[in-house]
Design an enzyme around this catalytic site. Sequence first.
Site, mmCIF file in Angstrom:
data_model
loop_
_atom_site.group_PDB
_atom_site.id
_atom_site.type_symbol
_atom_site.label_atom_id
_atom_site.label_comp_id
_atom_site.label_asym_id
_atom_site.label_seq_id
_atom_site.Cartn_x
_atom_site.Cartn_y
_atom_site.Cartn_z
ATOM 1 N N HIS A 1 -1.831 0.755 -4.868
ATOM 2 C CA HIS A 1 -1.829 0.228 -6.232
ATOM 3 C C HIS A 1 -2.801 0.985 -7.135
ATOM 4 O O HIS A 1 -3.900 1.330 -6.717
ATOM 5 C CB HIS A 1 -2.261 -1.238 -6.232
ATOM 6 C CG HIS A 1 -1.117 -2.188 -6.271
ATOM 7 N ND1 HIS A 1 -0.627 -2.791 -5.147
ATOM 8 C CD2 HIS A 1 -0.352 -2.633 -7.302
ATOM 9 C CE1 HIS A 1 0.380 -3.572 -5.482
ATOM 10 N NE2 HIS A 1 0.572 -3.495 -6.777
ATOM 11 N N GLY B 1 -1.405 -0.660 -0.815
ATOM 12 C CA GLY B 1 0.035 -0.813 -0.990
ATOM 13 C C GLY B 1 0.833 0.378 -0.505
ATOM 14 O O GLY B 1 2.014 0.248 -0.178
ATOM 15 N N TYR C 1 -1.592 -11.104 -0.727
ATOM 16 C CA TYR C 1 -0.313 -10.418 -0.542
ATOM 17 C C TYR C 1 0.836 -11.425 -0.556
ATOM 18 O O TYR C 1 0.653 -12.600 -0.270
ATOM 19 C CB TYR C 1 -0.341 -9.657 0.797
ATOM 20 C CG TYR C 1 0.130 -8.227 0.658
ATOM 21 C CD1 TYR C 1 -0.612 -7.301 -0.078
ATOM 22 C CD2 TYR C 1 1.319 -7.804 1.242
ATOM 23 C CE1 TYR C 1 -0.165 -5.988 -0.213
ATOM 24 C CE2 TYR C 1 1.762 -6.495 1.111
ATOM 25 C CZ TYR C 1 1.019 -5.594 0.379
ATOM 26 O OH TYR C 1 1.464 -4.308 0.240
#
Lengths: 259, 259, 259, 259, 259, 259
Positions: E64, E108, E138
Site C-alpha cells: 500500500h 499488501g 485486514y
Amino acid sequence: MSLILAEISDGIGTITLNHDIKRNALSEQLVHAIAATLADFREAGARVAILRAQPGAKVWSAGHDVAELPLGGLDPLGWQDPLRMLIREVEAFPAPVIALIEGSVWGGACELVFACDMIVATPEATFAATPAKLGVPYNATGLLTFLNAAPPHIAKELLFTSRPMTAARLERQGIINHVVPLAEISEFTHDMAQTIAHNSPLAIGVMKEQLRILAAAHALSPADFERIQGLRRVVYNSRDYAEGINAFKEKRKPVYLGE
Amino acid sequence: MSLILAEISDGIGTITLNHDIKRNALSEQLVHAIAATLADFREAGARVAILRAQPGAKVWSAGHDVAELPLGGLDPLGWQDPLRMLIREVEAFPAPVIALIEGSVWGGACELVFACDMIVATPEATFAATPAKLGVPYNATGLLTFLNAAPPHIAKELLFTSRPMTAARLERQGIINHVVPLAEISEFTHDMAQTIAHNSPLAIGVMKEQLRILAAAHALSPADFERIQGLRRVVYNSRDYAEGINAFKEKRKPVYLGE
Amino acid sequence: MSLILAEISDGIGTITLNHDIKRNALSEQLVHAIAATLADFREAGARVAILRAQPGAKVWSAGHDVAELPLGGLDPLGWQDPLRMLIREVEAFPAPVIALIEGSVWGGACELVFACDMIVATPEATFAATPAKLGVPYNATGLLTFLNAAPPHIAKELLFTSRPMTAARLERQGIINHVVPLAEISEFTHDMAQTIAHNSPLAIGVMKEQLRILAAAHALSPADFERIQGLRRVVYNSRDYAEGINAFKEKRKPVYLGE
Amino acid sequence: MSLILAEISDGIGTITLNHDIKRNALSEQLVHAIAATLADFREAGARVAILRAQPGAKVWSAGHDVAELPLGGLDPLGWQDPLRMLIREVEAFPAPVIALIEGSVWGGACELVFACDMIVATPEATFAATPAKLGVPYNATGLLTFLNAAPPHIAKELLFTSRPMTAARLERQGIINHVVPLAEISEFTHDMAQTIAHNSPLAIGVMKEQLRILAAAHALSPADFERIQGLRRVVYNSRDYAEGINAFKEKRKPVYLGE
Amino acid sequence: MSLILAEISDGIGTITLNHDIKRNALSEQLVHAIAATLADFREAGARVAILRAQPGAKVWSAGHDVAELPLGGLDPLGWQDPLRMLIREVEAFPAPVIALIEGSVWGGACELVFACDMIVATPEATFAATPAKLGVPYNATGLLTFLNAAPPHIAKELLFTSRPMTAARLERQGIINHVVPLAEISEFTHDMAQTIAHNSPLAIGVMKEQLRILAAAHALSPADFERIQGLRRVVYNSRDYAEGINAFKEKRKPVYLGE
Amino acid sequence: MSLILAEISDGIGTITLNHDIKRNALSEQLVHAIAATLADFREAGARVAILRAQPGAKVWSAGHDVAELPLGGLDPLGWQDPLRMLIREVEAFPAPVIALIEGSVWGGACELVFACDMIVATPEATFAATPAKLGVPYNATGLLTFLNAAPPHIAKELLFTSRPMTAARLERQGIINHVVPLAEISEFTHDMAQTIAHNSPLAIGVMKEQLRILAAAHALSPADFERIQGLRRVVYNSRDYAEGINAFKEKRKPVYLGE
Ligand code: NI
Ligand code: NI
Ligand code: NI
C-alpha cells in the site's frame, strides 16, 4: 389385517393408512410398510402416489408412536427414527406424492404431510404440530420441512402453540393446495393425479430432485450444527423431557419446570 | 414491425411485447430486443420499468419459442439459452421491473413474470408452467425462480400438473401483488411506478441487488450440482424428450414412456 | 417517565412502548431499555414475551430515530446501530416474542415486528417500510428479515414503494398471524401467550434457535459481501443520502437525483 | 487376460492394474473392473485397499482412454464419465485406499491418485496433469480434488503447465506421504496397511466419510455453477477442443488458436 | 517516466514495475496502469502474463501507498481500495499470471504475489506481511488470499508477527513454486511461460475461473459478515489505528495501547 | 499442587501444564483451569499466550482422560466434552496462542496443538492422533481442525494409522512453524511472542477472528450433518467402541471386529 392398503392403476399408486386402532401412528412397522410400498410403486413405474387414510377416518395420523420414543438420554429424532426415515422416503420417491387429508393430523404426521409434494384436504381437516406440548426437541431437517412449507410466522405459531389449525387457514397461507368437500375429494385428487401421470415422468423426476436439493440448501457450519446438537441433548436429557412423555402416556397435562 | 415497443417518460420505461403472430414467444430475437431496451432505459436513468403485452392480448407470452429448442443431445436450458439470458437481464436491471399481465402466460414466460420484482394482473390472466407437459428438464436457477416466488406446494402444483392457475389464486398465495380490472390496470400500474420513481433510486438499486443475492444463496456442493446435471442430461437425451418436442410441433398429445 | 413499561406474570412478560412524544422511535435509549427488560424476563424464566404499544396508540413505532442517523460517510446500519441490536435481542430471546400491533408501524419498526416470532394486529394497523423513501441503503441481515417474513414480491412492494400495507393484506400473505378487533386483541394475545407458557420451554427454546439459524443460512462468499458493502458505501456517501435525511428533518419531500 | 488383478488377505485388499498394452488407461471397462473389485472388498470386510500397477511398470496409468473422449458437442467429463465414476468409488469406499506408485502417472490418473487417501511412491515416479495440453475443460469436482490435495500454486503449476513433477517434489508439498525406494515400497506399504487394518474399522470409516464431506463443502450458488457449465460448454464445442483430441491421436503437437 | 513497463511477444505479456522512487508502492495510479495493461494483454490474446520488478530491484513492492490510507473513520480496505481492485484484476485475468520476485515484498504486495497463479523467486527474496505492525484490520477476502496460498499456521506467523520470511521457507511450504538464482530466473520464468503459452488457452481459462470460484467458496451468513465488519470498524476508528499510520509516516515505532 | 501454572509479564501469558502424574491428560478439571487462566489473561490484556508443558516433560499431553469417556450409548465428543470446550477457548482467545512442544503429544492433544495459532517444537517431539486406535468416532469440527492444519493426505495418515509423526516431518508439511533445539526453544518462543506483543493487538484480534470464521466455513446441509451424526451413533453404540475403551484401560491391544 395389514397396516396399510396399497394399489396401483394407470400409473397412480395409492397408499391407504389402515391402522385405526393406533390412529395410524407412525410406528416403525407402519413406516416400513409405506417404504416397501413406495419401492414397489417405483418398480412398477408409478407416475404419482396418493397417501391417504381410510374414508371416514377421524384421525388421519396421530404422528409418532409415543411408546417408541426413548425416555431420555438418547436423541429421539436420530437418523434412524421412523419419522425421519419416512420423510426421506417421500422426498426421494421419484414421482410426486399427493397427501389426501381428512380428519386430524397430529405431531410428526404434520411434518409428513408437509413433506408431501401437494396437499388436498377436506374443510374439516385440522393440523396440530405438538413437539412443544410433548416436550420433544425437534431436529433441524424436521424444522426445515416446516420452514419450507409454511411462512415462518405461521410455522412458529404451529410449533410454539401446538394448537390445531384448520385446512382453510393453511390453504390461505399456501401450505395446502386445495380444500375440497369430503364428497368430492377422492375424485378431485384422482383427477389431479391423472393429469400428472400424463406428463413427462422424466422431467418431473428431475425437477422434484432439484427442488428437494434447493430447498434443503440452508447450509450450516459444523460448529453451528454441533452447538445445536448440544442444545438438543440438554433437552432430551432433562427432567421436562421425561415429564412430557410420561404425562402423555398417563393422559394428563404435563407440568414443565424448564429444567 | 418491431417485436417490442419501448418508451420512457418521467423515469418510467415501458416495454410492450408486440409479436402477436408468434404469441410473443421468447425467441432469441425478442430477448435481444428486450435486453437492448433495458440497456437503453438504464442509460436514460429509468427508475422503474413496466413489462407488458399489447392491450387486449389473449396471450401475454407463449414462453420459449419451441422451434428454437434443440431436439436432444444438448442442454436446452444452458447459460446462453434466451430465456436464461432474459431472466438475468431482469434481475440485473438496477431498478424495479413491474410485470403488467393480461391474457395467458405459458411455460418459460411464467418464470419471466415471476422473476420480475412486482406483478399486477387482470382477473382474467392465467399462468401455466409447462415443462412437465413438454418434457423439458428445467434447470436449477429456473426452479429457484419458482421456489422463491411461490410457496413450495404451489410451485410443485404449477410445475408437476402444468395446469393453468388464475391470477386470483396466485394473488392469494403472495405471488402476484395486485389483481386489477382490465379497465384500470394501466393507470394502477403507472401510479405504482410513479411512487417508486419518486423514491431514492440508489437505495432501491442496492436493495434489489442484495435481495437478488440473498434469494440466490441456496448453495450446493459441486458434486450435488454435477449429479443434477447428469440427471438432466439423461432426460434431454431420452426418447421422451424428443417425443415432447415433436408432439408439440405436431399439435398432438405426447405419449411419454418414461425412457 | 420511563420509555417503556414492563411487567411479568404467570411466565408472560409484557413490554409496552411508552414514548408517545417521539412516537416510540427506536432510539438508542429505548432499545437499551427493551434489551435490559428482555434480560430481566430471561432471568425471571419468562416463557413468552409480548411487545406492544400503549392501548390507543396512533403510531406503534416510527422506526429509527432519524436524528440518530449519520448524515453520510458512515454506514447507518452497522453492527452497533440500535435497530440492528434490537433485532438480535428479539431473535436471541429464548422464548417466543409476540408483537401486538395497533396503530401504524413505520420504517425500521416494520423489521422489528417482522423479526418477532408471531404477530397479532388490529384491522386498522398499517405497515410502511420506508428506506427507499428516506434514501437509506438497507443492509443484508435487515433485508433477510423481510425476505424470511414475506413472499418476495410483497417484500419488494413494501420496500420499493414505501407505501403502507394494511394488516388484512399482510395476514393474507402469511406475514401476520391474526387480525383481531381492538376490543379483543389484548385478551386474544394473552390467551395465545398462555398456551405457549404451558408448553415445554426447553423444547420451544431449542426450536426457536434452530429456526433462527436455518432462516439465516443464506450464505454468501466474502467477495459477494464485500461487493455489497462497497455498493452500500456509495449510497451512504451520496448527495441523495444526505438529501433524504435532510428532507425528512425539514418535513419536505426529498428530490432524488440518483447521485 | 484380465484388466486388473485382485487379492485380499488379512483384511488388506490389493488391486493391481494389469493392462500394460493400453498403459493402464482408465477405460470404461477398467473402471468397472475396479469398481466391482472394491465392492467385493467391501463385502469381504477389507479394512484397507492398495491400488498399484504391476511391479516394473513404466507407466502407472495413462489416464483417460482418449479414444473414449467425445470429439466435441458433449461434456467429456459428465457424471457418467469413467474417471468421474472411479473417483467417486474411491471416495465412497469405507476403508482407506493407499496408492502405491511406480512409473509415470498421466492426466486423469493424477486425479485418481490424488483422490486416494494416502500415496506412497518410488523416487522415480512422476506425475503429469495434462488437461491443458489436451485442451479438455476440467470440471469442478475434478479441480476440487487437485485443490484439496495440493497447495493452490502447485496445483496450478501442474494444471497450467502439464509438466511432470517428481515424487520428491510432491512429497515436500504434502501431496505424497512417503517416497520409498523401489526395492522396499511393497513391504513398506503393506506394513502401513497392516497398521491400519488393526485399528477400528468403524472409527476409520466414519472419519473418512466426514473428511470427504468437509473437503467437498465448497458450496456454490446454482447461478455460479450454471455459468461455469456454460463456460465449459464453449470450450468443448470449440475448434481447439477437437484439435487437442485429434493431435493426441495423430501423435503430433496440437496448435491452439484460442477459438 | 511511466510507472510500469509493458511488452508482449509470443503470447507472453510482461509487466515490469518501474516506480523505484516509491519502491513500487501500489498507489491508485500504479494499480490503474497495471489494470489497463492487463486489459491490453487480454485484447492481444496473451496466454500468460509475468509480473516483475526491474532487474536488480531491492524492493519488489512496498505494498500500500500508506499516504493513501485514510486516517480513520473509513474502511481502509473497501471494495474500491487500489489493492483490492488489483487482486480482482489478477484473479479475473483469463490467463495465468506468474509473479517473478527479486527483492523484498512488503504488506499488501505480499497478498498481490500470493494472488498470482504461480510464483518464482530468487533465494534472496523476502516476504513481510505487515498489517499487524501497521495496525490495519485486514479484510475477509484479503485474509482468504493468505489462507488459500499458505498453510494456516504459516499464514498466521506471517500475519501476526509481520516478520519477513525467506523465499526458501515459502517454497518448502508450497507457497512459492520455484526458487531460482538471480542469474537464471528470467530465463527460467520465460521458459515456464512458453510451456503454458503452447497449451490450450481455453482449457486453462476455464480451469483458472473454476479454481478461483472454488477457492473463494468459504461462504458466511450475512450475520457473521456484518459482525466482522462491525469488529473491523471498531479497529479503524480506534486510537491505535491512527497511531500506526502516524508512526509509519514519522518513521518511528508505533506504541499500541489496544484501544 | 495445581494442575497448571500461569504467569503473565510484558503482555505475554504463559500456561504450563503441570499434571505429570496423569501425563497432562485433558481432564475436565484441567480444561477448566486453562479456560479460567485464558479468561484472566484476556482481562489482563495479554497480547499473546504460550501453552507449554514443564521443561523436561516426556509427554506434553496424553489427550483425553480416557476414564472420562462414556462407555457407549452417548456421543463421547458432544458440545460439552472437555476437549471440544478447550478447542473453542483457544480459538476464541482474542490474541495468538503459541504451542511450545517438547515430549510426545497424543490423541486429542494433537488437535489442541493444531488448534493453536502457531507451533514451535523440539526435534524430539512426536505427534500421534489415536482415535482410530482407540475406536472413537471423531466429530466434524474436530476433523476440520486436522483438515485445516494439515494437507489432507497427511491428516489421513495421522488419523488412519495412529502412528506418531516427528516434529521435523510436520514442519516440512507446514503444520509446525519451527523446530528448535531444546536448549533454545524457550527463548526462541519468547522472542516470537515479544514481536507479536509489540504489534497492534486490535488488528491481530480481528484478523484471528476472521481467519477462524473463514476456516470453519465448510458448510453442510442439515441432512448431511444428521446423516453423519447417525453414522457416528452407530459407532459409539458398537461392540468395538466398548472394546477400544476397555482394552486401553486394561493396557492390552484391542481386537476390532467391525461391529
Ligand atoms: Ni414463502
Ligand atoms: Ni431459503
Ligand atoms: Ni477450504
